[in-house]
Every structure is written in C-alpha cells, then in structure tokens.
Design a protein around this motif. Structure first.
Motif, PDB file in Angstrom:
ATOM      1  N   ILE A 103       0.851  -1.188   0.000  1.00 19.14           N
ATOM      2  CA  ILE A 103       0.000   0.000   0.000  1.00 19.14           C
ATOM      3  C   ILE A 103       0.882   1.232   0.000  1.00 19.14           C
ATOM      4  CG2 ILE A 103      -1.751   1.302   1.261  1.00 19.14           C
ATOM      5  CD1 ILE A 103      -2.652  -1.308   2.508  1.00 19.14           C
ATOM      6  N   HIS A 130       0.570   5.374   0.327  1.00 21.01           N
ATOM      7  CA  HIS A 130      -0.300   6.494   0.682  1.00 21.01           C
ATOM      8  C   HIS A 130       0.302   7.779   0.117  1.00 21.01           C
ATOM      9  CE1 HIS A 130      -2.815   4.158   3.363  1.00 21.01           C
ATOM     10  NE2 HIS A 130      -1.721   3.633   3.872  1.00 21.01           N
ATOM     11  N   THR A 174      -4.679   6.684  -2.213  1.00 24.63           N
ATOM     12  CA  THR A 174      -4.008   5.495  -1.700  1.00 24.63           C
ATOM     13  C   THR A 174      -4.051   4.455  -2.808  1.00 24.63           C
ATOM     14  OG1 THR A 174      -4.608   5.969   0.574  1.00 24.63           O
ATOM     15  CG2 THR A 174      -4.095   3.683   0.062  1.00 24.63           C
ATOM     16  N   ALA A 200      -3.108   0.411  -3.781  1.00 27.29           N
ATOM     17  CA  ALA A 200      -2.762  -0.929  -3.294  1.00 27.29           C
ATOM     18  C   ALA A 200      -2.485  -1.830  -4.487  1.00 27.29           C
ATOM     19  CB  ALA A 200      -3.904  -1.509  -2.472  1.00 27.29           C
ATOM     20  N   GLN A 203      -6.749   4.593   7.200  1.00 26.93           N
ATOM     21  CA  GLN A 203      -7.107   3.181   7.344  1.00 26.93           C
ATOM     22  C   GLN A 203      -8.273   2.818   6.431  1.00 26.93           C
ATOM     23  OE1 GLN A 203      -5.236   1.184   9.027  1.00 26.93           O
ATOM     24  NE2 GLN A 203      -6.441  -0.664   8.992  1.00 26.93           N
ATOM     25  N   SER A 231      -7.071   2.608   2.948  1.00 26.91           N
ATOM     26  CA  SER A 231      -6.340   1.344   2.755  1.00 26.91           C
ATOM     27  C   SER A 231      -7.295   0.199   2.486  1.00 26.91           C
ATOM     28  CB  SER A 231      -5.503   1.015   3.999  1.00 26.91           C
ATOM     29  OG  SER A 231      -4.501   1.963   4.205  1.00 26.91           O
TER      30      SER A 231
END
Length: 86
Positions: free
Chosen positions: A16, A18, A23, A25, A50, A53
């Motif tokens: 991941i 940021h 974000t 992934a 979070q 994510s």
C-alpha cells in the motif's frame, strides 16, 4: 472419511502506498508454477488513512479476481480448441 489431498501453496503479497491525494494498493499472487497475477486498486484520500487502505485493498482484490477469471477462461478456451481440433 478425510482424504489426504496434495497441497499446492500460493503466495500473496500486498503493498500500500499512501500519497497526498490517493491510496494505491497492489496485490501480487504467485502460483506454484511461478505464474503471477496482479491486481491494483485506488482510493481517494477523502477518508481516514485506514479506510482508504481498506478501499484500495478491496479494489485490488476485485481487480485480481477479474484477472484470475480471465486467465481461467483463456485456459478453458485454449483447451476446448485443442480438444475440438484433435
């Protein structure tokens, strides 16, 4: 009655990143034969880190799922073509 079936291990790596606005992934799935499949997911950073994510990982998993289904379909089509022409 339980049977001992051979186990073939696959490995999965998730990364991941940021950034200030999004974000990202990426998930890489490696098959026992060395073949790799990859999925990428993005999430805007309008939510807490979070949450972004989770969204990015979920989208990467969805992308990976599509790639696996496409690969399976291609294998089946190739097998059907070989069977029909033999």
């Amino acid at each position: 009655m339980e049977m001992d079936l051979p186990t073939r291990k696959w490995s999965l790596d998730a990364a991941i990143e940021h950034g200030p606005n999004r974000t990202r992934a990426q998930i890489v799935l490696r098959a026992p034969d060395g073949q790799e499949f990859s999925g990428v997911g993005l999430a805007l950073r309008t939510a807490p880190e979070q949450v972004a994510s989770y969204l990015a990982l979920g989208r990467a998993l969805s992308d990976l799922t599509e790639e696996l289904v496409e690969a399976a379909t291609a294998e089946l089509d190739a097998e059907a073509g070989r069977t029909q022409h033999t």
